[in-house]
Design a protein around this motif. Structure first.
Motif, mmCIF file in Angstrom:
data_model
loop_
_atom_site.group_PDB
_atom_site.id
_atom_site.type_symbol
_atom_site.label_atom_id
_atom_site.label_comp_id
_atom_site.label_asym_id
_atom_site.label_seq_id
_atom_site.Cartn_x
_atom_site.Cartn_y
_atom_site.Cartn_z
ATOM 1 N N SER A 163 0.862 -1.200 0.000
ATOM 2 C CA SER A 163 0.000 0.000 0.000
ATOM 3 C C SER A 163 0.890 1.238 0.000
ATOM 4 O O SER A 163 0.790 2.107 0.850
ATOM 5 C CB SER A 163 -0.972 -0.028 1.177
ATOM 6 N N SER A 164 1.761 1.319 -0.980
ATOM 7 C CA SER A 164 2.860 2.268 -1.041
ATOM 8 C C SER A 164 3.126 2.523 -2.522
ATOM 9 O O SER A 164 2.781 1.677 -3.341
ATOM 10 C CB SER A 164 4.111 1.635 -0.446
ATOM 11 N N SER A 165 3.848 3.502 -2.994
ATOM 12 C CA SER A 165 4.264 4.684 -2.252
ATOM 13 C C SER A 165 3.374 5.833 -2.668
ATOM 14 O O SER A 165 3.433 6.251 -3.807
ATOM 15 C CB SER A 165 5.718 5.008 -2.624
ATOM 16 N N PHE A 166 2.557 6.294 -1.776
ATOM 17 C CA PHE A 166 1.645 7.382 -2.117
ATOM 18 C C PHE A 166 1.986 8.598 -1.270
ATOM 19 O O PHE A 166 2.402 8.459 -0.124
ATOM 20 C CB PHE A 166 0.192 6.938 -1.923
ATOM 21 N N ILE A 167 1.820 9.766 -1.873
ATOM 22 C CA ILE A 167 2.300 10.972 -1.189
ATOM 23 C C ILE A 167 1.155 11.906 -0.843
ATOM 24 O O ILE A 167 0.118 11.929 -1.511
ATOM 25 C CB ILE A 167 3.336 11.713 -2.048
ATOM 26 N N THR A 168 1.363 12.684 0.186
ATOM 27 C CA THR A 168 0.376 13.675 0.611
ATOM 28 C C THR A 168 0.489 14.906 -0.289
ATOM 29 O O THR A 168 1.449 15.039 -1.042
ATOM 30 C CB THR A 168 0.618 14.061 2.073
ATOM 31 N N GLU A 169 -0.477 15.802 -0.193
ATOM 32 C CA GLU A 169 -0.591 16.782 -1.272
ATOM 33 C C GLU A 169 0.464 17.880 -1.295
ATOM 34 O O GLU A 169 0.547 18.627 -2.270
ATOM 35 C CB GLU A 169 -2.012 17.344 -1.369
ATOM 36 N N ASN A 170 1.269 17.996 -0.275
ATOM 37 C CA ASN A 170 2.447 18.860 -0.384
ATOM 38 C C ASN A 170 3.727 18.041 -0.244
ATOM 39 O O ASN A 170 4.766 18.565 0.156
ATOM 40 C CB ASN A 170 2.412 19.960 0.667
ATOM 41 N N THR A 171 3.630 16.766 -0.526
ATOM 42 C CA THR A 171 4.774 15.857 -0.423
ATOM 43 C C THR A 171 5.370 15.900 0.990
ATOM 44 O O THR A 171 6.570 15.714 1.172
ATOM 45 C CB THR A 171 5.848 16.179 -1.500
ATOM 46 N N GLU A 172 4.501 16.159 1.976
ATOM 47 C CA GLU A 172 4.988 16.125 3.362
ATOM 48 C C GLU A 172 5.464 14.716 3.708
ATOM 49 O O GLU A 172 6.465 14.531 4.392
ATOM 50 C CB GLU A 172 3.867 16.481 4.351
ATOM 51 N N TYR A 173 4.666 13.738 3.264
ATOM 52 C CA TYR A 173 4.972 12.345 3.571
ATOM 53 C C TYR A 173 4.832 11.487 2.329
ATOM 54 O O TYR A 173 3.988 11.750 1.473
ATOM 55 C CB TYR A 173 4.009 11.786 4.635
ATOM 56 N N VAL A 174 5.661 10.462 2.297
ATOM 57 C CA VAL A 174 5.398 9.354 1.390
ATOM 58 C C VAL A 174 5.036 8.198 2.319
ATOM 59 O O VAL A 174 5.666 8.005 3.365
ATOM 60 C CB VAL A 174 6.586 9.076 0.447
ATOM 61 N N VAL A 175 3.972 7.500 1.952
ATOM 62 C CA VAL A 175 3.393 6.535 2.878
ATOM 63 C C VAL A 175 3.594 5.115 2.365
ATOM 64 O O VAL A 175 3.495 4.850 1.164
ATOM 65 C CB VAL A 175 1.899 6.856 3.095
ATOM 66 N N ALA A 176 3.904 4.224 3.298
ATOM 67 C CA ALA A 176 4.163 2.822 2.972
ATOM 68 C C ALA A 176 3.391 1.952 3.952
ATOM 69 O O ALA A 176 3.544 2.095 5.160
ATOM 70 C CB ALA A 176 5.661 2.533 3.083
ATOM 71 N N PHE A 204 4.932 6.305 7.915
ATOM 72 C CA PHE A 204 4.890 7.662 7.369
ATOM 73 C C PHE A 204 6.322 8.185 7.294
ATOM 74 O O PHE A 204 6.998 8.321 8.310
ATOM 75 C CB PHE A 204 3.995 8.566 8.234
ATOM 76 N N ILE A 205 6.756 8.454 6.064
ATOM 77 C CA ILE A 205 8.143 8.863 5.813
ATOM 78 C C ILE A 205 8.121 10.343 5.434
ATOM 79 O O ILE A 205 7.488 10.720 4.437
ATOM 80 C CB ILE A 205 8.732 8.037 4.652
ATOM 81 N N SER A 206 8.792 11.161 6.216
ATOM 82 C CA SER A 206 8.788 12.589 5.907
ATOM 83 C C SER A 206 9.754 12.866 4.759
ATOM 84 O O SER A 206 10.715 12.133 4.536
ATOM 85 C CB SER A 206 9.171 13.400 7.139
ATOM 86 N N VAL A 207 9.473 13.924 4.003
ATOM 87 C CA VAL A 207 10.299 14.292 2.849
ATOM 88 C C VAL A 207 10.772 15.724 3.044
ATOM 89 O O VAL A 207 9.961 16.636 3.209
ATOM 90 C CB VAL A 207 9.477 14.181 1.538
#
Ligand code: RUQ
Ligand code: CUA
Length: 655
Positions: A163-176, A204-207
């Motif tokens: 269920s990866s790798s999808f990002i939040t709308e300001n690329t705050e997180y990439v989620v796995a 939740f992986i911060s970018v």
């Protein structure tokens, strides 16, 4: 259980019927051919012209990322990510090997499924693209100036990172999210004790917004279900993330029957902003673990791998109001959020209808605590209370939904082999088109953002059969491009794809093409073994280790004659390409090397290790046809017996 089996059988039966229909449809289509329409014209990109979109198609079991031009379907590049690539030496050169390091050691392969392009304010910005590795859970970040994998982070406490790798709308997180739940920490225990004891980690992986650097911010330790797919909330639902689950039965065997028992599984709704706040205030628990974080330094082009030994875990019960379950019929696969952020679509693989949840109703139900029980302490919302609508009997085996910019949704149906267009809000089916065959994901450029570019829809089909000339038992997968600008979808093109594209992401070419790097500046080359001028060309011996500092320029190597190498030596060729021009790579290959060639971009330095095992005079050469005198771009290494006293010597242009 009997009922389920019967149900599955009936699905199979219908699948059989439907594929006969497909045959008819196909004949019809063939009869018309592209001649009946101007389809050919609409995908024709004249020689020398450029495509309108970059399409990034996951390589699936190739572990790579395929870059295609759309609408032509032309393959532009295979971009190596998780798998070694002899074409350019990725994972074979000393500089790139650390990129494939993991807590399991060097892992030169993976299974990559879902690319996602970085966003700002919910709109594609073209800075980076992310993609997941399933088998050895990893997330990679690729820079879209260099089209090079710049970073890979391993995901601990995870297995089958799907269920990866999808990002939040300001690329705050990439989620796995983990597909398989596992014991956390891993331990020797009976598989039969799975239920209640395994965990499902959502990571939740911060970018970093400047550098793109990833860091695991926290892992949410969920009940031991399978977390299949996910998508971020956007606009009004920004701050939330949604994950489909299956096997809420927590079965550990024969899942095809045992994980289809519950009438409903869940979509897990996670308020990540709330958890972020909790974590920022010192919440969560540092837990020992081991995972690799690999970074390619873009000044030296040398990667380093660091093993990290702890991760911050969060128990959802410690953050009340952050995690809820939305009941969703029958083993949902895709989990998709429409561009407004209001609708969350769960595609129940075994469900006759498509269920759409309302974000507004979800918030209301949470506020009024309209719960329908709980699972492991996590509140389950009442199905009816959050239901936005149902798309009735749209097809069989729904998998994924994409959106255009006109309020329409496009759902793929694996079993009935079709794409179905329906209206968001009225839930009415507007159109259906057959695909050849058994589509997995669909993709609309920007389809996972607030601003889709609703011109094309690409179906990524799992089964190819007779679509191309046969190539023995093993066929490439097939993608199909539809024009979706009219009321009805129109099939324009079939094109073969490498590996198995699951998801893809596409972006208008104009957003990134002018930023594309043409070569690396020699003056910026920070490689510790770079040779920037001919006076620095040299060979150094340190015991059995020999370092060759070599340059290449059209059309020779410097040095091209080397003597004094001995059997048993380990020879490092550090080769710098001195060209400062677009599209003049040189390659380096040497007979008997146990790795690959390396393809060196202008201004860059790469290192290949060679361990000569036989006495003799051995040639090396440039592998890339770089000039009219490319065939002259070659050299020799003299290898003497291990006990030889011949001193090292090297030269170019000497008689
Ligand atoms: S999957 S065909 Cu790996 Cu996204 Cu659904
Ligand atoms: Cu350099 Cu061929």
């Amino acid at each position: 259980m009997k009922k389920t089996i019967q149900y599955l059988f009936s699905l199979v039966l219908i699948a059989g019927l439907v594929s006969c229909n497909n045959g008819d449809n196909q004949k019809k289509l063939r009869g018309q051919g592209g001649l009946a329409t101007n389809a050919a014209e609409r995908v024709y990109v004249a020689p020398g012209e450029h495509d309108e979109y970059y399409g990034f198609f996951s390589g699936g079991f190739s572990g790579q990322l395929g870059v295609y031009g759309l609408p032509s379907g032309r393959l532009l590049k295979v971009l190596p990510v998780f798998s070694q690539n002899p074409e350019n030496g990725w994972g074979y050169t000393e500089e790139t090997k650390p990129m494939l390091n993991t807590s399991f050691g060097f892992v030169p392969w993976d299974d990559s499924h879902h690319p996602d392009i970085s966003q700002t304010d919910g709109v594609l910005d073209g800075r980076w693209i992310f993609i997941n590795g399933n088998n050895t859970p990893r997330i990679a970040r690729i820079g879209l100036e260099t089209f090079k994998t710049e970073e890979i982070i391993e995901i601990p406490n995870s297995a089958g990172n799907h269920s990866s790798s999808f990002i939040t709308e300001n690329t705050e997180y990439v989620v796995a999210g983990t597909r398989f739940s596992i014991p956390v920490p891993q331990r020797d225990m009976s598989i039969k004790e799975y239920k209640g004891n395994f965990k499902g980690a959502l990571t939740f992986i911060s970018v970093d917004q400047e550098t793109g650097r990833m860091a695991i911010k926290f892992q949410l330790m969920m009940p031991g279900f399978n977390y299949d797919l996910s998508h971020p909330g956007r606009d009004k639902s920004h701050g939330w993330f949604f994950f489909t689950t299956y096997n809420t039965e927590e079965s550990h065997t024969l899942l095809e029957v045992n994980a289809s028992q519950n009438d409903k599984d869940f979509i897990a709704a996670v308020n990540w902003k709330k958890i972020e706040e909790y974590v920022n205030n010192g919440g969560g628990k540092m837990t020992p673990t081991r995972y690799a974080h690999n970074v390619m330094d873009m000044d030296s082009h040398v990667a380093t791998s660091t093993i990290i030994e702890e991760v911050l875990t969060v128990d959802p019960l410690d953050v009340p109001g952050a995690v809820f379950f939305l009941p969703t019929p029958k083993s949902p696969h895709g989990c998709d959020v429409d561009p407004t952020g209001e609708y969350i679509i769960g595609n129940g693989k075994l469900s006759a209808d498509l269920t759409v949840h309302s974000f507004t109703k979800m918030l209301d139900a949470i506020e009024n605590e309209k719960f329908d029980g709980e699972a492991y302490g996590i509140p389950i919302l009442n199905f009816e209370d959050i239901l936005a609508g149902v798309v009735k009997q749209p097809g069989l085996g729904p998998l994924h939904t994409e959106f255009d910019d006109k309020g329409n949704a496009y759902t793929t149906f694996f079993i009935s082999s079709e794409v179905v267009k329906w209206k968001v809000g009225t839930w009415e089916v507007l159109d259906r088109q057959p695909v050849f065959y058994s589509v997995g994901h669909g993709m609309i450029p920007g389809g996972n953002s607030r601003k889709p570019f609703g011109k094309y829809f690409v179906a990524m089909n799992k089964i190819t059969k007779d679509r191309y000339l046969p190539t023995g038992p093993e066929l490439t997968h097939s993608a199909q491009l539809f024009d979706i600008t009219g009321d009805k979808m129109e099939l324009l093109l079939d094109f073969p794809t490498i590996g198995e594209p699951h998801y893809a992401a596409a972006i208008p070419a104009e957003i990134i093409k002018d930023k594309s790097k043409q070569f690396y500046r020699l003056s910026d080359n920070k490689h510790p073994h770079a040779t920037l001028k001919s006076s620095d060309v040299r060979i150094e011996r340190n015991g059995k280790e020999v370092h060759v500092y070599m340059t290449m320029i059209r059309s020779h190597f410097n040095p091209d004659n080397i003597e004094g190498i001995k059997v048993g030596d380990k020879v490092y060729f550090h080769v710098t390409n001195l060209e400062q021009d677009f599209d003049v790579p040189h390659g380096f290959a040497i007979i008997g090397a146990n790795n690959a060639e390396m393809l060196i971009m202008p201004g860059a330095t790469e290192t290949l290790v060679w361990e000569p095992k036989q006495v003799g005079v051995w040639p090396f050469y440039c592998t890339d046809f770089c000039s009219a005198l490319h065939q002259e771009m070659q050299g020799y290494v003299r290898v003497s017996p291990a006990d030889s006293n011949l001193p090292l010597s090297w030269s170019v242009g000497e008689d």
